[in-house]
Design a protein around this motif. Structure first.
Motif, PDB file in Angstrom:
ATOM      1  N   ARG A  27       0.726  -1.433   0.101  1.00 36.84           N
ATOM      2  CA  ARG A  27       0.055   0.017   0.085  1.00 36.84           C
ATOM      3  C   ARG A  27       1.072   1.362   0.078  1.00 36.84           C
ATOM      4  O   ARG A  27       1.928   1.097   0.690  1.00 36.84           O
ATOM      5  CB  ARG A  27      -0.917  -0.077   1.076  1.00 36.84           C
ATOM      6  CG  ARG A  27      -2.148  -1.274   1.141  1.00 36.84           C
ATOM      7  CD  ARG A  27      -2.643  -1.557  -0.055  1.00 36.84           C
ATOM      8  NE  ARG A  27      -3.477  -0.157  -0.425  1.00 36.84           N
ATOM      9  CZ  ARG A  27      -4.780   0.260  -0.139  1.00 36.84           C
ATOM     10  NH1 ARG A  27      -5.686  -0.873   0.705  1.00 36.84           N
ATOM     11  NH2 ARG A  27      -5.265   0.978  -0.918  1.00 36.84           N
ATOM     12  N   ILE A  28       0.679   2.332  -0.821  1.00 36.94           N
ATOM     13  CA  ILE A  28       1.548   3.341  -0.955  1.00 36.94           C
ATOM     14  C   ILE A  28       0.601   4.469  -0.274  1.00 36.94           C
ATOM     15  O   ILE A  28      -0.660   4.767  -0.310  1.00 36.94           O
ATOM     16  CB  ILE A  28       1.603   3.853  -2.440  1.00 36.94           C
ATOM     17  CG1 ILE A  28       1.960   2.601  -3.446  1.00 36.94           C
ATOM     18  CG2 ILE A  28       2.663   4.918  -2.955  1.00 36.94           C
ATOM     19  CD1 ILE A  28       3.186   1.887  -2.868  1.00 36.94           C
ATOM     20  N   GLN A  29       1.426   5.106   0.509  1.00 34.49           N
ATOM     21  CA  GLN A  29       0.968   6.343   1.273  1.00 34.49           C
ATOM     22  C   GLN A  29       1.132   7.588   0.472  1.00 34.49           C
ATOM     23  O   GLN A  29       1.816   7.741  -0.427  1.00 34.49           O
ATOM     24  CB  GLN A  29       1.643   6.458   2.678  1.00 34.49           C
ATOM     25  CG  GLN A  29       1.655   5.217   3.626  1.00 34.49           C
ATOM     26  CD  GLN A  29       0.161   4.376   3.678  1.00 34.49           C
ATOM     27  OE1 GLN A  29      -0.430   5.211   4.302  1.00 34.49           O
ATOM     28  NE2 GLN A  29       0.054   3.175   3.184  1.00 34.49           N
ATOM     29  N   GLY A  53       0.580  -4.474 -16.973  1.00 32.64           N
ATOM     30  CA  GLY A  53       0.470  -3.012 -16.266  1.00 32.64           C
ATOM     31  C   GLY A  53       0.662  -3.106 -14.793  1.00 32.64           C
ATOM     32  O   GLY A  53       0.382  -2.248 -14.184  1.00 32.64           O
ATOM     33  N   TYR A  54       0.794  -4.386 -14.363  1.00 30.57           N
ATOM     34  CA  TYR A  54       0.863  -4.654 -12.667  1.00 30.57           C
ATOM     35  C   TYR A  54       2.255  -3.915 -12.452  1.00 30.57           C
ATOM     36  O   TYR A  54       3.247  -4.274 -12.984  1.00 30.57           O
ATOM     37  CB  TYR A  54       0.892  -6.076 -12.571  1.00 30.57           C
ATOM     38  CG  TYR A  54      -0.618  -6.570 -12.538  1.00 30.57           C
ATOM     39  CD1 TYR A  54      -1.815  -6.103 -11.799  1.00 30.57           C
ATOM     40  CD2 TYR A  54      -0.826  -7.607 -13.897  1.00 30.57           C
ATOM     41  CE1 TYR A  54      -3.131  -6.784 -11.997  1.00 30.57           C
ATOM     42  CE2 TYR A  54      -2.224  -8.005 -13.876  1.00 30.57           C
ATOM     43  CZ  TYR A  54      -3.173  -7.672 -12.993  1.00 30.57           C
ATOM     44  OH  TYR A  54      -4.518  -8.034 -13.230  1.00 30.57           O
ATOM     45  N   VAL A  55       1.969  -3.432 -11.119  1.00 30.24           N
ATOM     46  CA  VAL A  55       3.227  -2.827 -10.737  1.00 30.24           C
ATOM     47  C   VAL A  55       3.818  -3.469  -9.315  1.00 30.24           C
ATOM     48  O   VAL A  55       2.936  -3.645  -8.634  1.00 30.24           O
ATOM     49  CB  VAL A  55       3.057  -1.062 -10.565  1.00 30.24           C
ATOM     50  CG1 VAL A  55       4.180  -0.540  -9.845  1.00 30.24           C
ATOM     51  CG2 VAL A  55       2.610  -0.503 -11.547  1.00 30.24           C
ATOM     52  N   LEU A 111      -5.386  -0.048  -6.101  1.00 26.68           N
ATOM     53  CA  LEU A 111      -5.956   1.424  -5.768  1.00 26.68           C
ATOM     54  C   LEU A 111      -4.906   2.132  -5.644  1.00 26.68           C
ATOM     55  O   LEU A 111      -5.232   3.664  -5.689  1.00 26.68           O
ATOM     56  CB  LEU A 111      -6.788   1.103  -4.384  1.00 26.68           C
ATOM     57  CG  LEU A 111      -8.006   0.605  -4.511  1.00 26.68           C
ATOM     58  CD1 LEU A 111      -8.687   0.344  -3.087  1.00 26.68           C
ATOM     59  CD2 LEU A 111      -9.025   1.115  -5.341  1.00 26.68           C
ATOM     60  N   ASP A 112      -3.672   1.729  -5.618  1.00 27.17           N
ATOM     61  CA  ASP A 112      -2.534   2.501  -5.222  1.00 27.17           C
ATOM     62  C   ASP A 112      -1.461   2.966  -6.398  1.00 27.17           C
ATOM     63  O   ASP A 112      -0.634   3.632  -6.355  1.00 27.17           O
ATOM     64  CB  ASP A 112      -1.647   2.105  -3.997  1.00 27.17           C
ATOM     65  CG  ASP A 112      -2.428   2.055  -2.793  1.00 27.17           C
ATOM     66  OD1 ASP A 112      -3.230   2.578  -2.675  1.00 27.17           O
ATOM     67  OD2 ASP A 112      -1.864   1.378  -1.825  1.00 27.17           O
TER      68      ASP A 112
END
Length: 190
Positions: A93-95, A119-121, A135-136
């Motif tokens: 999860r990216i803040q 396109g998955y990171v 979502l991030d």
């Protein structure tokens, strides 16, 4: 690892490992896979029941790690419950400040940013490789635009070998071992 888990390991050192009963999906959710879910097919085709009990999820998160063969497990008292992975061992999860936290609540410093053909990171850290929660992805785009991360192309199917993790510990053993049923440890027994 929780102290109660360490005590159970010392008290019962030879409890058989458990395979196929726990899955981690690409959004960082845990799934309990009973006999019926396992008979319906491999994870994630047949996910099982979504775990929603907050304290159990926290217990799993605190006791989640990998063995020397790259198989991820939850140490349930003296029993290792090996995890079936949908994507990677970590889901990031990216803040808003671009810091990164795993699905278990562990912080990580990003080493590399990877993007596959779909396109998955993925981000790598000292903890290992993980998929960025869908979502991030917009926050990843902001980090790239700000020059914080430089995406590199990767083939998703090469990630397990490249980063040393096993997607399906149960599938790795095939018919040589039968999955055991997870047991909750009664630490009051002598």
């Amino acid at each position: 690892m929780d102290d109660i888990v360490k005590q159970a390991l010392a008290k019962w050192p030879n409890v058989p490992d458990c395979y196929g009963w726990l899955g981690l999906d690409a959004r960082g959710h845990w799934y309990l896979r009973d006999d019926q879910a396992q008979a319906a097919g491999p994870f994630p085709h047949s996910k099982g029941s979504l775990l929603q009990h907050e304290k159990l999820i926290e217990f799993i998160a605190r006791n989640y790690e990998a063995d020397g063969q790259g198989r991820w497990f939850f140490q349930n008292g003296p029993q290792r419950v090996y995890v079936e992975l949908e994507a990677t061992p970590w889901i990031w999860r990216i803040q808003s400040d671009f810091s990164v936290v795993s699905h278990t609540g562990r912080g990580a410093a990003v080493q590399d940013c990877l993007v596959d053909a779909q396109g998955y990171v993925y981000l790598t850290s000292a903890l290992g490789v993980g998929l960025v929660h869908t979502l991030d992805v917009p926050l990843v785009a902001e980090a790239v635009e700000a020059g914080r991360w430089l995406p590199q192309e990767v083939l998703a199917e090469e990630l397990p070998d490249r980063y040393g993790f096993v997607m399906s510990p149960q599938g790795q053993w095939g018919a040589r071992e039968t999955p055991g049923s997870p047991r909750m440890v009664d630490t009051k027994q002598s």
